[in-house]
Design an enzyme around this catalytic site. Structure first.
Site, PDB file in Angstrom:
ATOM      1  N   LYS A 164      -5.335   0.994  -1.013  1.00  0.00           N
ATOM      2  CA  LYS A 164      -4.332   0.134  -1.659  1.00  0.00           C
ATOM      3  C   LYS A 164      -2.956   0.462  -1.095  1.00  0.00           C
ATOM      4  O   LYS A 164      -2.538   1.619  -1.088  1.00  0.00           O
ATOM      5  CB  LYS A 164      -4.315   0.347  -3.179  1.00  0.00           C
ATOM      6  CG  LYS A 164      -3.261  -0.535  -3.867  1.00  0.00           C
ATOM      7  CD  LYS A 164      -3.381  -0.487  -5.376  1.00  0.00           C
ATOM      8  CE  LYS A 164      -2.579   0.606  -6.011  1.00  0.00           C
ATOM      9  NZ  LYS A 164      -1.129   0.384  -6.027  1.00  0.00           N
TER      10      LYS A 164
ATOM     11  N   ASP B 134      -0.995  -4.602  -2.784  1.00  0.00           N
ATOM     12  CA  ASP B 134      -0.579  -4.676  -4.194  1.00  0.00           C
ATOM     13  C   ASP B 134       0.924  -4.948  -4.284  1.00  0.00           C
ATOM     14  O   ASP B 134       1.726  -4.043  -4.506  1.00  0.00           O
ATOM     15  CB  ASP B 134      -0.939  -3.311  -4.832  1.00  0.00           C
ATOM     16  CG  ASP B 134      -0.532  -3.198  -6.282  1.00  0.00           C
ATOM     17  OD1 ASP B 134      -0.313  -4.228  -6.933  1.00  0.00           O
ATOM     18  OD2 ASP B 134      -0.438  -2.048  -6.766  1.00  0.00           O
TER      19      ASP B 134
ATOM     20  N   LYS C  35       2.189  -7.670  -6.192  1.00  0.00           N
ATOM     21  CA  LYS C  35       2.453  -8.262  -7.521  1.00  0.00           C
ATOM     22  C   LYS C  35       3.517  -9.370  -7.477  1.00  0.00           C
ATOM     23  O   LYS C  35       4.560  -9.270  -8.119  1.00  0.00           O
ATOM     24  CB  LYS C  35       2.900  -7.170  -8.507  1.00  0.00           C
ATOM     25  CG  LYS C  35       1.880  -6.054  -8.728  1.00  0.00           C
ATOM     26  CD  LYS C  35       2.328  -5.116  -9.841  1.00  0.00           C
ATOM     27  CE  LYS C  35       1.358  -4.006 -10.128  1.00  0.00           C
ATOM     28  NZ  LYS C  35       1.353  -2.925  -9.129  1.00  0.00           N
ATOM     29  N   LEU C  36       3.220 -10.441  -6.756  1.00  0.00           N
ATOM     30  CA  LEU C  36       4.202 -11.525  -6.639  1.00  0.00           C
ATOM     31  C   LEU C  36       4.457 -12.213  -7.979  1.00  0.00           C
ATOM     32  O   LEU C  36       3.538 -12.380  -8.791  1.00  0.00           O
ATOM     33  CB  LEU C  36       3.708 -12.563  -5.612  1.00  0.00           C
ATOM     34  CG  LEU C  36       4.135 -12.311  -4.165  1.00  0.00           C
ATOM     35  CD1 LEU C  36       3.574 -11.021  -3.623  1.00  0.00           C
ATOM     36  CD2 LEU C  36       3.707 -13.470  -3.278  1.00  0.00           C
TER      37      LEU C  36
ATOM     38  N   ASP D 142       7.265 -15.392  -8.793  1.00  0.00           N
ATOM     39  CA  ASP D 142       8.451 -16.190  -8.448  1.00  0.00           C
ATOM     40  C   ASP D 142       8.100 -17.652  -8.688  1.00  0.00           C
ATOM     41  O   ASP D 142       7.010 -17.938  -9.211  1.00  0.00           O
ATOM     42  CB  ASP D 142       8.837 -15.900  -6.980  1.00  0.00           C
ATOM     43  CG  ASP D 142      10.336 -16.103  -6.717  1.00  0.00           C
ATOM     44  OD1 ASP D 142      10.896 -17.081  -7.256  1.00  0.00           O
ATOM     45  OD2 ASP D 142      10.925 -15.303  -5.982  1.00  0.00           O
TER      46      ASP D 142
ATOM     47  N   THR E  92       0.111  -1.767 -17.662  1.00  0.00           N
ATOM     48  CA  THR E  92      -0.355  -0.770 -18.637  1.00  0.00           C
ATOM     49  C   THR E  92       0.801   0.108 -19.121  1.00  0.00           C
ATOM     50  O   THR E  92       0.664   0.853 -20.080  1.00  0.00           O
ATOM     51  CB  THR E  92      -1.477   0.109 -18.046  1.00  0.00           C
ATOM     52  OG1 THR E  92      -1.107   0.479 -16.724  1.00  0.00           O
ATOM     53  CG2 THR E  92      -2.789  -0.622 -17.996  1.00  0.00           C
TER      54      THR E  92
ATOM     55  N   GLN F 182      -0.417   8.606 -16.827  1.00  0.00           N
ATOM     56  CA  GLN F 182      -1.344   7.580 -17.318  1.00  0.00           C
ATOM     57  C   GLN F 182      -1.764   7.943 -18.743  1.00  0.00           C
ATOM     58  O   GLN F 182      -2.170   9.064 -19.011  1.00  0.00           O
ATOM     59  CB  GLN F 182      -2.590   7.490 -16.417  1.00  0.00           C
ATOM     60  CG  GLN F 182      -2.296   7.018 -15.004  1.00  0.00           C
ATOM     61  CD  GLN F 182      -2.106   5.508 -14.901  1.00  0.00           C
ATOM     62  OE1 GLN F 182      -1.899   4.822 -15.898  1.00  0.00           O
ATOM     63  NE2 GLN F 182      -2.144   4.997 -13.692  1.00  0.00           N
TER      64      GLN F 182
ATOM     65  N   ARG G 286      -3.467   9.696  -7.574  1.00  0.00           N
ATOM     66  CA  ARG G 286      -3.258  11.147  -7.549  1.00  0.00           C
ATOM     67  C   ARG G 286      -4.510  12.015  -7.691  1.00  0.00           C
ATOM     68  O   ARG G 286      -4.552  13.081  -7.068  1.00  0.00           O
ATOM     69  CB  ARG G 286      -2.188  11.514  -8.592  1.00  0.00           C
ATOM     70  CG  ARG G 286      -0.805  11.059  -8.142  1.00  0.00           C
ATOM     71  CD  ARG G 286       0.158  10.933  -9.271  1.00  0.00           C
ATOM     72  NE  ARG G 286      -0.208   9.843 -10.174  1.00  0.00           N
ATOM     73  CZ  ARG G 286       0.468   9.524 -11.273  1.00  0.00           C
ATOM     74  NH1 ARG G 286       1.530  10.217 -11.615  1.00  0.00           N
ATOM     75  NH2 ARG G 286       0.086   8.508 -12.019  1.00  0.00           N
TER      76      ARG G 286
HETATM   77  O1  C5P Z   1      -2.017   8.082  -9.250  1.00  0.00           O
HETATM   78  P1  C5P Z   1      -2.738   7.076 -10.105  1.00  0.00           P
HETATM   79  O2  C5P Z   1      -4.241   7.217 -10.096  1.00  0.00           O
HETATM   80  O3  C5P Z   1      -2.170   7.013 -11.518  1.00  0.00           O
HETATM   81  O4  C5P Z   1      -2.411   5.686  -9.392  1.00  0.00           O
HETATM   82  C1  C5P Z   1      -2.763   4.447  -9.945  1.00  0.00           C
HETATM   83  C2  C5P Z   1      -2.288   3.333  -9.039  1.00  0.00           C
HETATM   84  O5  C5P Z   1      -2.558   2.100  -9.675  1.00  0.00           O
HETATM   85  C3  C5P Z   1      -0.790   3.357  -8.745  1.00  0.00           C
HETATM   86  O6  C5P Z   1      -0.602   2.853  -7.419  1.00  0.00           O
HETATM   87  C4  C5P Z   1      -0.210   2.393  -9.754  1.00  0.00           C
HETATM   88  O7  C5P Z   1       0.955   1.767  -9.294  1.00  0.00           O
HETATM   89  C5  C5P Z   1      -1.350   1.378  -9.895  1.00  0.00           C
HETATM   90  N1  C5P Z   1      -1.378   0.660 -11.176  1.00  0.00           N
HETATM   91  C6  C5P Z   1      -1.508   1.307 -12.402  1.00  0.00           C
HETATM   92  N2  C5P Z   1      -1.531   0.578 -13.565  1.00  0.00           N
HETATM   93  C7  C5P Z   1      -1.423  -0.762 -13.525  1.00  0.00           C
HETATM   94  C8  C5P Z   1      -1.305  -1.417 -12.299  1.00  0.00           C
HETATM   95  C9  C5P Z   1      -1.282  -0.666 -11.122  1.00  0.00           C
HETATM   96  O8  C5P Z   1      -1.609   2.534 -12.451  1.00  0.00           O
HETATM   97  N3  C5P Z   1      -1.488  -1.451 -14.649  1.00  0.00           N
END
Ligand code: C5P
Length: 232
Positions: A32, A59, A61-62, A64, A119, A190, A211
């Protein structure tokens, strides 16, 4: 495209990203590319990762007006990525325009999925700031239905919402879920998380993992653990 683990390559530069991918030696994980990397490096980073044989979820996320999104999606369709996305809040008309723009002259196109509600947005912010007075889950499901009706292929959602998305929109409508953590791992920022095995259980189609893989002492082993728990 089937069940897969997508690695969120949230790195600040092409150098760091390619160095990271070099560690996978022969394996070609689905990658991604988010805003940080794309805005920093431009389309060349997509081409470089593509040339190495990885599938790519771009990713960006458009969100407009429909005309701008259509023309931008037409540019992105030339990048040979596998998945693109936009915000469902941009409306049905915007999503239809996005699909039009993304479709190449030969009729092919990358998958297009919609972000429902981020989220990071709380119920309180939804009501007080965005002025939507409905439970978060109802909003997510309503946006998902709108995306499906517009012809999109799926949504990005919390793993906790994946089951309901499938029951409302059908099992072929993709639920792409970030917020994945190992049971013995650090949650970071998260809040609502699931393990890869739980995400498999509730029917996520793709898990997006950052991560837990990128910050692991052995990223390849962490990736393989995700694949073993989620796919095998
Ligand atoms: O490091 P981690 O596992 O938390 O990364 C999750 C990825 O998913 C990040 O790139 C984050 O921007 C993306 N993301 C998210 N929650 C969302 C949409 C995208 O964590 N609702």
């Amino acid at each position: 495209m089937g069940k897969d683990v997508i690695i969120a390559c949230d790195f600040p530069s092409a150098e760091k990203t390619l160095e990271f991918l070099d560690r996978f030696q022969g394996k070609k994980p689905f990658v991604k590319i988010g805003m940080e990397l794309f805005y920093g490096e431009g389309p060349s980073i997509v081409r470089k990762i593509n040339e190495r044989g990885h599938k790519i979820f771009l990713d960006l996320k458009l969100h407009d007006i429909p005309n701008t999104v259509r023309k931008t999606m037409a540019v992105l369709s030339g990048l040979n990525v596998d998945i693109c996305n936009l915000h469902a809040a941009g409306t049905f008309e915007m999503m239809r325009s996005a699909l039009e723009g993304l479709t190449r002259p030969d009729g092919t196109r990358p998958l297009l999925i919609a972000v429902t509600q981020l989220t990071s947005t709380s119920q309180e912010a939804l009501e007080q700031e965005i002025l939507i007075h409905a439970p978060m889950e109802d909003v997510v499901l309503s946006y998902a239905r709108n995306a499906r009706d517009a012809g999109l292929d799926g949504v990005v959602c919390s793993p906790l919402e994946a089951e309901r998305v499938h029951s409302v929109c059908g099992k072929d409508f993709l639920a792409v879920t970030p917020g994945v953590r190992f049971a013995d791992g650090d949650r970071g920022d998260q809040k609502r998380v699931m393990t890869p095995a739980q995400a498999k259980e509730i029917g996520s189609d793709y898990i997006v993992v950052g991560r837990p893989i990128t910050a692991a002492s052995d990223p390849v082993a962490a990736y393989e653990r995700c694949c073993a728990d989620f796919i095998d």
